[in-house]
Design a protein around this motif. Structure first.
Motif, PDB file in Angstrom:
ATOM      1  N   SER A  74     -19.328  86.248  48.829  1.00  0.00           N
ATOM      2  CA  SER A  74     -18.885  85.096  48.041  1.00  0.00           C
ATOM      3  C   SER A  74     -20.060  84.189  47.678  1.00  0.00           C
ATOM      4  O   SER A  74     -21.135  84.255  48.284  1.00  0.00           O
ATOM      5  N   ASP A  75     -19.789  83.323  46.715  1.00  0.00           N
ATOM      6  CA  ASP A  75     -20.784  82.315  46.351  1.00  0.00           C
ATOM      7  C   ASP A  75     -21.141  81.454  47.567  1.00  0.00           C
ATOM      8  O   ASP A  75     -22.298  81.109  47.763  1.00  0.00           O
ATOM      9  N   ALA A  76     -20.132  81.125  48.376  1.00  0.00           N
ATOM     10  CA  ALA A  76     -20.372  80.287  49.551  1.00  0.00           C
ATOM     11  C   ALA A  76     -21.307  80.975  50.543  1.00  0.00           C
ATOM     12  O   ALA A  76     -22.160  80.319  51.159  1.00  0.00           O
ATOM     13  N   GLU A  77     -21.167  82.283  50.716  1.00  0.00           N
ATOM     14  CA  GLU A  77     -22.055  83.005  51.630  1.00  0.00           C
ATOM     15  C   GLU A  77     -23.476  83.058  51.090  1.00  0.00           C
ATOM     16  O   GLU A  77     -24.445  82.895  51.845  1.00  0.00           O
ATOM     17  N   LEU A 120     -24.745  80.841  49.001  1.00  0.00           N
ATOM     18  CA  LEU A 120     -25.220  79.458  49.115  1.00  0.00           C
ATOM     19  C   LEU A 120     -25.688  79.162  50.536  1.00  0.00           C
ATOM     20  O   LEU A 120     -26.749  78.559  50.738  1.00  0.00           O
ATOM     21  N   GLY A 121     -24.953  79.620  51.526  1.00  0.00           N
ATOM     22  CA  GLY A 121     -25.349  79.417  52.915  1.00  0.00           C
ATOM     23  C   GLY A 121     -26.689  80.044  53.219  1.00  0.00           C
ATOM     24  O   GLY A 121     -27.545  79.438  53.886  1.00  0.00           O
ATOM     25  N   THR A 155     -27.049  72.314  46.754  1.00  0.00           N
ATOM     26  CA  THR A 155     -25.708  72.470  46.203  1.00  0.00           C
ATOM     27  C   THR A 155     -25.828  73.301  44.930  1.00  0.00           C
ATOM     28  O   THR A 155     -26.920  73.391  44.342  1.00  0.00           O
TER      29      THR A 155
END
Length: 114
Positions: free
Chosen positions: A35-38, A40-41, A59
């Motif tokens: 995912s984008d969140a992974e 980004l992390g 961000t």
């Protein structure tokens, strides 16, 4: 995950490794739906470790040059980090129009989609 060029980790990729695949391949990672969140992390970790940028500043809308204060040499270093994260060679045109963290995330997805 030793022997795996892609270093973004998730519970899904860990599960594939534990299931005895002996190292995840790119198609497995794509199937795992990073995912984008992974991404980004992982970018937060890389930018913190490499450039000492506070993770909270990283961000999707953060501009690499104005908000995160990277310069052109830092951008080359970031491209190398992305290349190491994905295990894919980055062509200059892949990173030429990258201006924000969101652009980097999109580039990672594009590289994995090859």
């Amino acid at each position: 995950m030793p022997g795996t060029p892609f270093r973004l980790r998730s519970r899904a990729t860990d599960a594939f490794t534990k299931a005895g695949t002996g190292g995840t391949v790119m198609s497995t990672i794509l199937a795992a739906g990073i995912s984008d969140a992974e991404i980004l992390g992982r970018l937060r970790e890389v930018l913190h470790e490499t450039f000492e940028i506070a993770p909270a500043r990283v961000t999707p809308s953060a501009h690499l040059f104005t908000d995160l204060e990277l310069d052109s040499i830092d951008a080359v270093d970031l491209a190398i980090q992305v290349q190491e994260m994905t295990g894919m060679r980055i062509k200059p045109e892949d990173f030429k129009n990258v201006r924000t963290v969101g652009d980097v995330i999109a580039t990672v997805h594009a590289l994995l989609g090859r």
